[in-house]
Design a protein around this motif. Structure first.
Motif, PDB file in Angstrom:
ATOM      1  N   SER A 151       0.835  -1.204   0.000  1.00  0.00           N
ATOM      2  CA  SER A 151       0.000   0.000   0.000  1.00  0.00           C
ATOM      3  C   SER A 151       0.863   1.245   0.000  1.00  0.00           C
ATOM      4  O   SER A 151       2.038   1.219   0.388  1.00  0.00           O
ATOM      5  N   ASP A 152       0.280   2.332  -0.453  1.00  0.00           N
ATOM      6  CA  ASP A 152       0.930   3.637  -0.375  1.00  0.00           C
ATOM      7  C   ASP A 152       0.782   4.149   1.053  1.00  0.00           C
ATOM      8  O   ASP A 152      -0.332   4.287   1.560  1.00  0.00           O
ATOM      9  N   ALA A 153       1.909   4.418   1.696  1.00  0.00           N
ATOM     10  CA  ALA A 153       1.880   4.745   3.117  1.00  0.00           C
ATOM     11  C   ALA A 153       1.176   6.063   3.394  1.00  0.00           C
ATOM     12  O   ALA A 153       0.632   6.258   4.479  1.00  0.00           O
ATOM     13  N   GLU A 154       1.174   6.989   2.439  1.00  0.00           N
ATOM     14  CA  GLU A 154       0.565   8.288   2.685  1.00  0.00           C
ATOM     15  C   GLU A 154      -0.892   8.343   2.247  1.00  0.00           C
ATOM     16  O   GLU A 154      -1.766   8.700   3.025  1.00  0.00           O
ATOM     17  N   SER A 155      -1.171   7.970   1.006  1.00  0.00           N
ATOM     18  CA  SER A 155      -2.553   8.040   0.530  1.00  0.00           C
ATOM     19  C   SER A 155      -3.398   6.885   1.044  1.00  0.00           C
ATOM     20  O   SER A 155      -4.621   6.988   1.128  1.00  0.00           O
ATOM     21  N   GLY A 156      -2.750   5.764   1.381  1.00  0.00           N
ATOM     22  CA  GLY A 156      -3.474   4.593   1.851  1.00  0.00           C
ATOM     23  C   GLY A 156      -3.963   3.687   0.741  1.00  0.00           C
ATOM     24  O   GLY A 156      -4.557   2.633   1.025  1.00  0.00           O
ATOM     25  N   LYS A 157      -3.735   4.026  -0.528  1.00  0.00           N
ATOM     26  CA  LYS A 157      -4.199   3.183  -1.626  1.00  0.00           C
ATOM     27  C   LYS A 157      -3.508   1.823  -1.580  1.00  0.00           C
ATOM     28  O   LYS A 157      -2.286   1.743  -1.442  1.00  0.00           O
ATOM     29  N   VAL A 158      -4.284   0.761  -1.682  1.00  0.00           N
ATOM     30  CA  VAL A 158      -3.738  -0.597  -1.697  1.00  0.00           C
ATOM     31  C   VAL A 158      -3.435  -0.966  -3.146  1.00  0.00           C
ATOM     32  O   VAL A 158      -4.336  -1.042  -3.984  1.00  0.00           O
ATOM     33  N   LEU A 159      -2.163  -1.221  -3.440  1.00  0.00           N
ATOM     34  CA  LEU A 159      -1.739  -1.526  -4.801  1.00  0.00           C
ATOM     35  C   LEU A 159      -2.004  -2.982  -5.156  1.00  0.00           C
ATOM     36  O   LEU A 159      -2.310  -3.299  -6.305  1.00  0.00           O
ATOM     37  N   LYS A 400       1.036   2.311 -12.312  1.00  0.00           N
ATOM     38  CA  LYS A 400       0.566   1.475 -13.420  1.00  0.00           C
ATOM     39  C   LYS A 400      -0.466   0.449 -12.975  1.00  0.00           C
ATOM     40  O   LYS A 400      -0.735  -0.513 -13.694  1.00  0.00           O
ATOM     41  N   VAL A 401      -1.033   0.629 -11.801  1.00  0.00           N
ATOM     42  CA  VAL A 401      -2.065  -0.279 -11.318  1.00  0.00           C
ATOM     43  C   VAL A 401      -3.257   0.520 -10.821  1.00  0.00           C
ATOM     44  O   VAL A 401      -3.121   1.676 -10.414  1.00  0.00           O
ATOM     45  N   GLU A 402      -4.415  -0.100 -10.895  1.00  0.00           N
ATOM     46  CA  GLU A 402      -5.609   0.466 -10.278  1.00  0.00           C
ATOM     47  C   GLU A 402      -5.683  -0.043  -8.843  1.00  0.00           C
ATOM     48  O   GLU A 402      -5.591  -1.259  -8.604  1.00  0.00           O
ATOM     49  N   PRO A 403      -5.798   0.833  -7.861  1.00  0.00           N
ATOM     50  CA  PRO A 403      -5.883   0.371  -6.475  1.00  0.00           C
ATOM     51  C   PRO A 403      -7.037  -0.599  -6.275  1.00  0.00           C
ATOM     52  O   PRO A 403      -8.105  -0.461  -6.884  1.00  0.00           O
TER      53      PRO A 403
END
Length: 487
Positions: A151-159, A400-403
């Motif tokens: 995951s992105d540590a700041e936005s929280g988006k799970v890759l 290059k991915v949709e969360p």
């Protein structure tokens, strides 16, 4: 089971040979391996415990107590007994040994798990939404962990994730929740003189930093003991300062609720195996993300080595000894180099949990969190190696991915995400969570089917808008810029 049992940090996989620089006693293959003969327990006698426990790690130079000597002599016997105990209270555990003598079947995740953070995160298997040109995830032969999440540590988006909400034993990664709960309460300069009762109740075989009764330690020293050596003696000392282990466990459970970590049930403050104690890769990532908002947390979890107070000498002065962080992506090992940009967070290992690890790393302006729980391969430093591969993939694939979901914010930011998510209410545009429809990847690997995801564009737009509401920026330590890339 007492709620004050202890925890350990590093356990070699069953049958592996300990190849560290310290002298070690080799336990039987398939039991608790490699109990260092130069290590010992504190003078307080450990409380009775079940046969499920962690390896014993104490700094060199600590005098051995009678209790510790007896414990070392009986490790193999107790460990053998542990093989006869069924982990009855663990979600998704392995099937009983078949009567035909074949190995037990591999555990499988529940068919339906929590949907906090997005519907698809409650779906078993690998979840990833690859766009054109995105690098493929490493295959199941490489990523053997039962559960993992990037995951992105700041936005929280799970890759990407695999069984993100599978409730599994957390081992010492639960100490991140302990730090989230207790660290803000005491200034680092405060000192505490350790009483015998402070060290009572730790599980046998606990990992220790080497705290001694009747000596004083600063809060700063104690937290270094927690993060670097995963010292259960440091955890229990801080718990004593906080009103005791029972009170601390209760506060930890409340803190987990505040963070919307609905997969977590706390029984011990240090992560030592206990019936019913579980967390998930998703929740551990929440704990790390919350802790990293705190500058002291960032300092402790990113420290590779430090000096720790020892006994008083004949002149009355306190000696010091060196301690090294057991997070091998931070400190390195003979078969693994420090990961470039790594800055914490916490590792763990127990009989029930296997190896667990949550790490944060930065490359450019991007900060990623990776959590890995219970790799299946019996290879030295397996959890760290799999985490490194997920970091590599995440940094290459982040645009290059949709969360497939997101790490939700705490109750104070977005209300009770857990109640709705657990009932299947999350994952729609109204909630701001990504929705996804799982399909089978055409390229199946021998380890099982991998899932490709189609993500609803409208839901992603809402997800991005909600993510801005919980977006955080915080500086990782300068050390991340000085780490050289692996070759």
């Amino acid at each position: 089971m007492s709620s004050s049992m202890g925890s350990g940090s590093i356990r070699r996989s069953a049958g592996a040979l300990f190849r560290g620089v310290m002298s070690a006693t080799r336990a039987r293959t398939g039991t608790f391996t490699d109990v260092p003969t130069t290590y010992t327990a504190p003078t307080a006698s450990p409380a009775p415990t079940t046969a499920r426990r962690e390896d014993h790690h104490v700094p060199p130079g600590t005098p051995r107590s009678g209790a510790a000597t007896a414990s070392l002599r009986t490790v193999a016997a107790l460990a053998s007994s542990a093989l006869l105990v069924s982990p009855l209270l663990l979600a998704g555990t392995a099937a009983a040994d078949p009567k035909d003598g074949n190995p037990p079947k591999a555990p499988v995740p529940p068919a339906k798990m929590s949907q906090v953070g997005g519907d698809v995160l409650g779906t078993p298997g690998v979840q990833v939404g690859l766009r054109g040109g995105a690098p493929k995830l490493p295959g199941p032969d490489t990523l053997t962990a039962r559960s993992w999440i990037v995951s992105d540590a700041e936005s929280g988006k799970v890759l990407a994730s695999k069984n993100a909400h599978w409730r599994l034993p957390p081992a010492s990664t639960l100490k991140m929740l302990f730090a989230d709960t207790v660290l803000p309460k005491f200034p680092k300069s405060k000192t505490h003189t350790v009483k015998p009762a402070d060290l009572a109740g730790m599980g046998e075989g606990s990992s220790l930093v080497g705290i001694k009764e009747n000596l004083s330690y600063s809060v700063h020293d104690l937290w270094l003991g927690v993060f670097l050596r995963s010292g259960n003696d440091a955890v229990h000392t801080l718990s004593a300062m906080n009103g005791g282990t029972a009170a601390t466990v209760k506060e930890m459970q409340q803190r987990a609720k505040e963070l919307n970590a609905t997969d977590t049930h706390v029984v011990t403050p240090d992560g030592y195996d206990a019936p019913g104690q579980v967390s998930s890769a998703y929740d551990l990532s929440l704990f790390a993300r919350a802790g990293l908002q705190n500058a002291d947390f960032r300092e402790y979890c990113s420290t590779a080595s430090a000096q720790f107070p020892g006994d008083k000498g004949k002149d009355g002065k306190r000696a010091k000894f060196g301690i090294q962080n057991t997070n091998r992506l931070l400190s390195g090992d003979y078969d693994i180099k420090p990961y470039p940009g790594i800055a914490g967070v916490k590792n763990g290992s127990t009989t029930n949990a296997g190896s667990t690890f949550t790490g944060v790393a930065q490359r450019g302006d991007r900060k990623l969190l990776v959590t890995v729980m219970h790799p299946e391969k019996q290879e030295h430093n397996q959890a760290y190696k799999e985490a490194a591969k997920l970091f590599d993939w995440g940094f290459a694939a982040s645009e290059k991915v949709e969360p497939v979901g997101r790490l939700v914010g705490p109750l104070s930011e977005e209300g009770d995400a857990g109640a709705a998510g657990g009932a299947g209410g999350h994952g729609n545009a109204k909630d701001g969570h990504a929705t996804a429809q799982a399909g089978m990847d055409s390229a199946k690997s021998s380890g099982g089917a991998w899932t490709a995801l189609g993500i609803t564009v409208g839901a992603l737009l809402v997800l991005g808008a909600v993510a801005l509401g919980v977006h955080r920026r915080w500086p990782l330590p300068e050390l991340v810029r000085g780490r050289r890339p692996r070759r």
